[in-house]
Motif scaffolding. Sequence first.
Motif, PDB file in Angstrom:
ATOM      1  N   TRP A 353      15.588 -16.402  10.120  1.00  0.00           N
ATOM      2  CA  TRP A 353      17.002 -17.775  10.125  1.00  0.00           C
ATOM      3  C   TRP A 353      18.611 -17.061   9.848  1.00  0.00           C
ATOM      4  N   TRP A 354      19.769 -17.511  10.649  1.00  0.00           N
ATOM      5  CA  TRP A 354      20.552 -16.992   9.981  1.00  0.00           C
ATOM      6  C   TRP A 354      21.592 -17.460  11.437  1.00  0.00           C
ATOM      7  N   MET A 376      10.365 -21.268   8.228  1.00  0.00           N
ATOM      8  CA  MET A 376      11.018 -20.148   8.435  1.00  0.00           C
ATOM      9  C   MET A 376      11.837 -18.869   7.086  1.00  0.00           C
ATOM     10  N   GLY A 377      10.403 -19.309   5.713  1.00  0.00           N
ATOM     11  CA  GLY A 377      10.785 -18.601   4.615  1.00  0.00           C
ATOM     12  C   GLY A 377      11.484 -19.387   3.917  1.00  0.00           C
ATOM     13  N   LYS A 378      12.056 -18.317   2.418  1.00  0.00           N
ATOM     14  CA  LYS A 378      13.339 -18.505   1.308  1.00  0.00           C
ATOM     15  C   LYS A 378      14.096 -18.204   1.717  1.00  0.00           C
ATOM     16  N   GLY A 438      16.930 -29.704   8.852  1.00  0.00           N
ATOM     17  CA  GLY A 438      15.374 -28.899   8.899  1.00  0.00           C
ATOM     18  C   GLY A 438      14.725 -29.689   7.715  1.00  0.00           C
ATOM     19  N   LEU A 439      14.341 -29.222   6.304  1.00  0.00           N
ATOM     20  CA  LEU A 439      13.213 -29.449   5.334  1.00  0.00           C
ATOM     21  C   LEU A 439      13.254 -28.532   4.790  1.00  0.00           C
ATOM     22  N   MET A 440      12.678 -28.822   3.028  1.00  0.00           N
ATOM     23  CA  MET A 440      12.362 -27.472   2.144  1.00  0.00           C
ATOM     24  C   MET A 440      11.130 -28.002   1.741  1.00  0.00           C
ATOM     25  N   PHE A 448      12.432 -25.795  10.497  1.00  0.00           N
ATOM     26  CA  PHE A 448      13.807 -26.083  11.308  1.00  0.00           C
ATOM     27  C   PHE A 448      13.403 -26.567  12.220  1.00  0.00           C
ATOM     28  N   ILE A 449      14.211 -28.247  11.982  1.00  0.00           N
ATOM     29  CA  ILE A 449      13.504 -29.025  12.770  1.00  0.00           C
ATOM     30  C   ILE A 449      14.469 -29.366  14.410  1.00  0.00           C
ATOM     31  N   GLY A 450      15.919 -29.072  14.192  1.00  0.00           N
ATOM     32  CA  GLY A 450      16.274 -29.149  15.250  1.00  0.00           C
ATOM     33  C   GLY A 450      18.112 -28.975  15.126  1.00  0.00           C
TER      34      GLY A 450
END
Length: 576
Positions: A353-354, A376-378, A438-440, A448-450
Amino acid sequence: MKSDLYRKTKKDLPVPPNLGDYEELRKSFSWKTAEKELAWFEGKINAAYNAVDRHVETWRKNKVALYWEDEEGRKQQYTFEELARRSNQFGNYLKDLGVARGDRVFLFLPRIPELYIAFLGILKIGAIAGTLFSAFQEQALSDRLGNSGASVVVTHSSLLPRIEKVRHKLPELHHVLVVDHEAFAKELSKKDEELHIVHMDPGDYAFMLYTSGTTGKPKGVMHTHRAVVQEYETARWVLDLRDEDTYWCTADPGWVTGIAYEILGSWTAGVSALVYAGRFDPKRWYKLLEDYKISVWYTAPTAVRMLMAAGGALVRGYDLSHLRHMCSVGEPLNPEAIVWAVRTFGRPFHDTWWQTETGAICIANYPAMDIKIGSMGKPIPGLDAAIVDDSGHVLPPGTEGNIALKPGWPSMMKTIWKRPHKYESYFSGGYYISGDRGLMDRDGYFWFIGRADDVIKTSGERVGPFEVESALVAHPAVIEAGVIGKPDSLRGEIIKAFVVLTKEESDKVKVKAYAEKLKEELASHVKKHLAGHAYPREIEFIDKLPKTRSGKIMRRILKAREMGLPIGDTSTLEEY
Ligand code: PRX
């Protein structure tokens, strides 16, 4: 939240990864130390020197940097030394034209070797490179070239007519160079192959990219020479690039992925890279993976879904045994695509993600880390990411909010060209707010949510609804338009336009055949005036657009209506 875990086994790690222990490196890492892996000139740096010239002083001198092939099967290849010399000549050509440090030089080129050579040459003389996706048409071109005040455009005869059409609107554009014109090529070949590479402050501009938000014209995101530090580190940690690899990034340098991981990060890591100048075609893609023995592959989820649609059986006709690591970017990587990849290639795609603004990978799945499928990972070592509310307060694990980053990562954009307030609007409570929701989770994985805004992602490409609306409104049949991203199982989203027609036209579209014809005409109008990839695949005629009392189109309501969802708070809505 889906939490299926893909546990890495020995099969996934046939060689020790560059980043062996993520948690350990996160603890010990500092950018100050990492910077030492790059070439510096007493505190100064040049990203292009790091990508290419530095290798010329090592055993990589005669190593192939670029394998190039086009749709017709024409092939070329360039060693690091050849790229260095050719880009020096390009730099000298620009200097002789009077191009100076800080000037904007834009590239409007198909994916040909000259694009890469010119990009490097521009950075070497301290000018700022801008890239323009080859599907751009008049409106997109004049907005970008006008705002940037580019003094030079480098193009190809096949694209030249589009530049000629807008040239009269661009008083600051002094030179249009056509790389395949014989006179130019001859001139260029006479230029000196030696060049003084400008030593830049790490915070000096290297390249700029226009990207879209919800409102207004595209904005010029400014990146610095320092970005190469993070592009290089992530090319090693996330893409796991190493000397033995032949690497293929399918992105176009018109977008940030093609700059960071087809030019700067990947070449700084010294890898041999393939560039394919052709359209998507499953058989051809598999053939390229086979022919070039591609070991690391960076692509977009839409491409993966298109390969899925072509069927897994197709893969069996090709020898893809060299594939070692696969990553994707640009839009959500759906769990089905990962599961399919494991079944088909024996290994998963790793989501990264970026954004254009972040300049390099920020959150990722790493070769040595188990994948929570769908996440998406960390965050990369040296970067803190968090989920925050709109004021920048950190939210606890499991809570939806804004995906945010703590400023200070090396490849962070420096500003928005000529729009400092726009730049400031990205920050809240000491965080950079990405515009993504998103959330962690409790283990620190990001999901990712939107989008928090109306930005559309179609086939991984970012499109601003305002640009499409403006293009539609320029058509004489149209009074107003509201544009949304409509979820699509293949392309992530497609562009859908709601169009209010003139009185006369709205009478005519009562005849179905006329309506269909007009829809086609509007779609092709956008294709012709804005960009080939940013046209509405669906158009609906509508009597009135939902608007706030102050007259802003409420795309959120169009979207909710389209998807049959509750329309939410309508307290600011004018009568609808
Ligand atoms: O919405 C996110 C989406 O792409 C946006 C950034 O687009 P762009 O600036 O064109 O850069 C794309 C390539 C770096 C983000 O705000 N996006 C990017 N990666 C992902 C993603 N959405 C979901 N999952 C991803 N891995």
